[in-house]
Design an enzyme around this catalytic site. Structure first.
Site, PDB file in Angstrom:
ATOM      1  N   LYS A  83       8.304 -17.511 -10.209  1.00  0.00           N
ATOM      2  CA  LYS A  83       7.313 -16.328 -10.640  1.00  0.00           C
ATOM      3  C   LYS A  83       6.289 -16.848 -11.556  1.00  0.00           C
ATOM      4  O   LYS A  83       6.470 -17.983 -12.030  1.00  0.00           O
ATOM      5  CB  LYS A  83       8.339 -15.764 -11.633  1.00  0.00           C
ATOM      6  CG  LYS A  83       7.579 -14.300 -12.169  1.00  0.00           C
ATOM      7  CD  LYS A  83       8.521 -13.473 -12.994  1.00  0.00           C
ATOM      8  CE  LYS A  83       7.872 -12.480 -13.827  1.00  0.00           C
ATOM      9  NZ  LYS A  83       8.493 -11.964 -14.930  1.00  0.00           N
ATOM     10  N   ILE A 132      -3.108  -6.819  14.608  1.00  0.00           N
ATOM     11  CA  ILE A 132      -1.963  -6.490  15.592  1.00  0.00           C
ATOM     12  C   ILE A 132      -2.756  -5.959  16.736  1.00  0.00           C
ATOM     13  O   ILE A 132      -2.668  -6.252  17.641  1.00  0.00           O
ATOM     14  CB  ILE A 132      -1.030  -6.004  14.748  1.00  0.00           C
ATOM     15  CG1 ILE A 132      -0.434  -6.755  13.634  1.00  0.00           C
ATOM     16  CG2 ILE A 132       0.139  -5.929  16.035  1.00  0.00           C
ATOM     17  CD1 ILE A 132       0.618  -5.943  12.773  1.00  0.00           C
ATOM     18  N   ASN A 160       0.861  -1.182  -0.076  1.00  0.00           N
ATOM     19  CA  ASN A 160       0.065   0.023   0.258  1.00  0.00           C
ATOM     20  C   ASN A 160       0.874   1.277  -0.134  1.00  0.00           C
ATOM     21  O   ASN A 160       2.058   1.134   0.031  1.00  0.00           O
ATOM     22  CB  ASN A 160      -0.861   0.016   1.331  1.00  0.00           C
ATOM     23  CG  ASN A 160      -0.464  -0.249   2.481  1.00  0.00           C
ATOM     24  OD1 ASN A 160       0.331   0.827   2.558  1.00  0.00           O
ATOM     25  ND2 ASN A 160      -0.343  -1.091   3.176  1.00  0.00           N
ATOM     26  N   PRO A 188      -3.522 -11.368  10.773  1.00  0.00           N
ATOM     27  CA  PRO A 188      -4.005 -11.180  12.005  1.00  0.00           C
ATOM     28  C   PRO A 188      -4.031  -9.805  12.539  1.00  0.00           C
ATOM     29  O   PRO A 188      -3.550  -8.949  11.544  1.00  0.00           O
ATOM     30  CB  PRO A 188      -2.980 -11.491  13.164  1.00  0.00           C
ATOM     31  CG  PRO A 188      -1.707 -11.802  11.948  1.00  0.00           C
ATOM     32  CD  PRO A 188      -2.189 -11.921  10.737  1.00  0.00           C
ATOM     33  N   PHE A 221      -4.840   4.095  14.582  1.00  0.00           N
ATOM     34  CA  PHE A 221      -4.755   5.307  13.196  1.00  0.00           C
ATOM     35  C   PHE A 221      -6.112   4.756  12.222  1.00  0.00           C
ATOM     36  O   PHE A 221      -6.281   3.363  11.840  1.00  0.00           O
ATOM     37  CB  PHE A 221      -3.662   5.228  12.479  1.00  0.00           C
ATOM     38  CG  PHE A 221      -2.828   6.227  13.086  1.00  0.00           C
ATOM     39  CD1 PHE A 221      -2.009   6.148  14.178  1.00  0.00           C
ATOM     40  CD2 PHE A 221      -2.551   7.455  12.239  1.00  0.00           C
ATOM     41  CE1 PHE A 221      -1.237   6.917  14.786  1.00  0.00           C
ATOM     42  CE2 PHE A 221      -1.807   8.609  12.831  1.00  0.00           C
ATOM     43  CZ  PHE A 221      -1.019   8.328  14.005  1.00  0.00           C
ATOM     44  N   LYS A 264     -12.184  -2.050  18.240  1.00  0.00           N
ATOM     45  CA  LYS A 264     -10.809  -2.429  18.661  1.00  0.00           C
ATOM     46  C   LYS A 264     -10.460  -2.334  20.090  1.00  0.00           C
ATOM     47  O   LYS A 264      -9.522  -2.825  20.631  1.00  0.00           O
ATOM     48  CB  LYS A 264      -9.909  -1.814  17.764  1.00  0.00           C
ATOM     49  CG  LYS A 264      -9.921  -2.118  16.445  1.00  0.00           C
ATOM     50  CD  LYS A 264      -8.808  -2.300  15.480  1.00  0.00           C
ATOM     51  CE  LYS A 264      -9.031  -2.375  14.021  1.00  0.00           C
ATOM     52  NZ  LYS A 264      -7.762  -2.814  13.369  1.00  0.00           N
TER      53      LYS A 264
HETATM   54  O1  C5P Z   1      -9.385  -1.802  10.784  1.00  0.00           O
HETATM   55  P1  C5P Z   1      -8.431  -0.752   9.966  1.00  0.00           P
HETATM   56  O2  C5P Z   1      -7.124  -1.874   9.140  1.00  0.00           O
HETATM   57  O3  C5P Z   1      -8.653   0.301   9.328  1.00  0.00           O
HETATM   58  O4  C5P Z   1      -7.523  -0.362  11.288  1.00  0.00           O
HETATM   59  C1  C5P Z   1      -6.581   0.320  11.435  1.00  0.00           C
HETATM   60  C2  C5P Z   1      -5.515   0.748  12.611  1.00  0.00           C
HETATM   61  O5  C5P Z   1      -5.372  -0.880  13.033  1.00  0.00           O
HETATM   62  C3  C5P Z   1      -4.374   1.104  12.584  1.00  0.00           C
HETATM   63  O6  C5P Z   1      -3.740   1.502  13.685  1.00  0.00           O
HETATM   64  C4  C5P Z   1      -3.322  -0.206  12.021  1.00  0.00           C
HETATM   65  O7  C5P Z   1      -2.008   0.095  12.300  1.00  0.00           O
HETATM   66  C5  C5P Z   1      -3.913  -1.199  12.910  1.00  0.00           C
HETATM   67  N1  C5P Z   1      -4.069  -2.418  12.218  1.00  0.00           N
HETATM   68  C6  C5P Z   1      -3.518  -3.689  12.834  1.00  0.00           C
HETATM   69  N2  C5P Z   1      -3.641  -4.777  12.471  1.00  0.00           N
HETATM   70  C7  C5P Z   1      -4.168  -5.259  11.206  1.00  0.00           C
HETATM   71  C8  C5P Z   1      -4.904  -4.086  10.583  1.00  0.00           C
HETATM   72  C9  C5P Z   1      -4.790  -2.809  10.931  1.00  0.00           C
HETATM   73  O8  C5P Z   1      -2.852  -3.382  14.017  1.00  0.00           O
HETATM   74  N3  C5P Z   1      -4.046  -6.322  10.595  1.00  0.00           N
END
Ligand code: C5P
Length: 410
Positions: A291, A310, A212, A308, A326, A344
Site C-alpha cells: 500500500k 481490444i 469507472n 491495448p 459502444f 476503429k
Molecule cells: O474509444 P472508446 O474507448 O470511447 O471506445 C469505446 C468502445 O471501444 C467500446 O465499445 C469499448 O468496449 C471499446 N474499447 C476497447 N478497448 C479499449 C477501450 C475501448 O475495446 N481499450
C-alpha cells in the site's frame, strides 16, 4: 400466428395439479397438429385431475409421473428425458410448482427435469386470482423471468372456483402460438456471440484501483437477449455484481489486459463481438507491491500507460467477427460515435449519452445505432428491451453478411 417452427420439435409437456389440467389434454393434440413430438410428465397431483392414460393415448408416448418408477427409468431415465427435450412447457403451472421451481427444489420428477435440462423452459401459470396476485407468487415469477424462463399468460376472466380475475390458463391454440413464437425469435441459433461488459479495474496497489461507473447491465442484458435468440454466448465480464443470465458462458476478468486476453481467445470463433465494456484506457505503469503511504504533506504523481484497444485488435483479426462497439459520450454523441465507427473500422456503433442519470447506472437507456449505411434510433426503454432490439439488428446483419459472402463466392 403460424405454428411453423415446431415441426419435429421435441417438446416435454409438464402438467401440474390444477383444474386447468384438463385443458392440457387438448394442448397435446394441438402440439401434435403443429408437428411437435410430445412427451408428457404429470405431477402426482395432476394425475388426480386427469389420468396418465389420457395423455398416453393422445401423445402416443408413455407418460411419467414419478421419479422412482424403476421400469420407466429403465426405458428412458430422467436424465435422458431431460436431454431429449428441446423445449419444456409446463401447462398448467400451479403456484406451488412455480414456488418450487423458483427455489431450485427437485423433489419430484418434473422439477428434477426442469433443473436437469438445458432446454428453454416456459411456464403457463393457472390458479385462483388471489393466489396469482399474492406477493409470494409474483416474486417467484419475477425470479423465474430474470433467469430467462418464458411466462405465457395467464388470461383473465371467470374461473373454475367462481371468482373473476387473472389466473386462467391460456387456451391451447394460444399456448402453441406462444411456443412457436419463441422459436421464430431464435434467430441466432448456431451463431457464437461474444460480449464484453462492465468496467475494468486497474490496480494501483493492493487496496486501490482506477475504475469507472459502468454497471455492466447493458452488456448483461445483451448476453441474455442473445441467449434467448438461441446464440452460443460468451460473456467476458469485468468486476460487476450481476447474476449470469441463463445459458450464458461467463468469464470473469478484472483489468483491461485480462479482458483483452479473454476476448482475443474467444473472438477467433465468434460470429459477432459486442463490445459493451467500459474498458479503462490507461493503467498505472507499475502496480505497487505494498500500500502506497502518504509522504509528508506532498501530493503524489501516478504515471499511467495506455491499455491495448481490444476492439481495434479484434478488428485486425484475419477472420473478424461482425463488430459492434459502444460510444458512451457526455456531449456531441453522434459526431463522436461516427468518428469512432470509422477510426476503429466497426460495422455498427451503439451511441448513448451518459451522465445526468442516463446510461451507466440506470435501468433504462436509449441508443442510436450508427452504421455506414444509416442510423437506427432505439428510443428510451429498459436495458432488457433495448438489448432485444439490438440483438435483432445483429441477427439481421449476420444474415446480410452471409448473403454477401455467398454472392461473393458465386
Ligand atoms: O474509444 P472508446 O474507448 O470511447 O471506445 C469505446 C468502445 O471501444 C467500446 O465499445 C469499448 O468496449 C471499446 N474499447 C476497447 N478497448 C479499449 C477501450 C475501448 O475495446 N481499450
Amino acid at each position: 400466428m403460424s405454428a411453423t417452427g415446431l415441426a419435429g420439435r421435441r417438446v416435454l409437456l409438464g402438467v401440474t395439479g390444477g383444474i386447468a389440467a384438463y385443458k392440457a389434454a387438448e394442448l397435446v393434440r394441438r402440439l401434435g397438429d403443429a408437428g411437435a413430438q410430445v412427451r408428457v410428465v404429470l405431477t402426482e397431483n395432476a394425475a388426480r385431475f386427469v389420468t396418465p392414460l389420457t395423455f398416453q393415448a393422445l401423445s402416443g408416448n408413455p407418460v411419467r409421473t414419478c421419479l422412482w418408477d424403476e421400469s420407466a427409468e429403465a426405458a428412458m431415465g430422467h436424465i435422458e428425458l431431460a436431454r431429449w427435450a428441446e423445449d419444456i412447457l409446463v401447462a398448467p403451472a400451479s403456484a406451488d410448482f412455480l414456488a418450487r421451481l423458483a427455489h431450485g427444489l427437485a423433489g419430484d420428477l418434473l422439477t428434477t427435469l426442469c433443473l436437469a435440462s438445458a432446454a428453454p423452459l416456459h411456464v403457463a401459470p393457472a390458479m385462483n386470482q388471489q393466489m396469482w396476485a399474492n406477493a409470494a407468487t409474483q416474486a417467484n415469477l419475477a425470479l423465474l423471468r430474470s433467469r430467462g424462463v418464458g411466462v405465457f399468460g395467464p388470461a383473465a376472466g371467470s374461473q373454475a372456483c367462481g371468482e373473476v380475475g387473472a389466473g386462467r390458463l391460456l387456451e391451447p391454440d394460444d399456448l402453441v402460438a406462444a411456443l412457436a413464437a419463441t422459436r421464430q425469435l431464435r434467430r441466432l441459433a448456431g451463431r457464437h456471440v461474444l460480449i464484453s461488459a462492465g468496467p475494468t479495474y486497474e490496480d494501483i496497489d493492493p487496496v486501490r484501483f482506477l475504475g469507472n461507473r459502468s454497471s455492466g447491465r447493458m452488456g448483461f442484458a445483451i448476453a441474455a437477449a442473445a441467449a434467448e435468440a438461441g446464440a452460443d454466448v460468451t460473456l467476458v465480464a469485468g468486476p460487476v455484481h450481476l447474476a449470469t443470465p441463463a445459458g450464458v458462458n461467463r468469464i470473469d476478468v478484472r483489468s483491461a489486459r485480462e479482458m483483452h486476453a479473454a476476448v482475443m481467445a474467444a473472438a477467433k470463433r465468434a460470429d459477432a463481438y459486442v463490445a459493451a465494456a467500459a474498458v479503462g484506457d490507461f493503467r498505472p505503469l507499475e502496480i505497487a507491491a505494498q500500500k502506497i503511504k502518504k509522504q509528508g504533506d506532498g501530493g503524489m504523481t501516478l504515471q499511467l500507460t495506455q491499455n491495448p484497444d481490444i476492439l481495434a485488435d479484434v478488428a485486425a483479426l484475419p477472420r473478424r467477427p461482425l463488430l459492434i462497439g459502444f460510444a458512451a459520450e457526455t456531449e456531441h454523441v453522434e459526431a463522436h460515435a461516427r468518428a469512432k465507427l470509422e477510426r476503429k473500422g466497426l460495422d455498427l456503433i451503439a451511441a448513448n449519452q451518459v451522465g445526468g442519470g442516463l446510461g451507466f447506472e440506470s435501468e433504462d437507456n436509449s441508443l442510436t445505432l450508427i452504421g455506414a449505411d444509416g442510423v437506427t434510433p432505439l428510443p428510451t426503454a429498459s436495458k432488457r428491451e433495448l438489448a432485444r432490439q439490438l440483438v435483432a439488428v445483429v441477427a439481421e446483419r449476420l444474415l446480410r453478411r452471409d448473403a454477401e459472402r455467398g454472392a461473393g463466392r458465386a
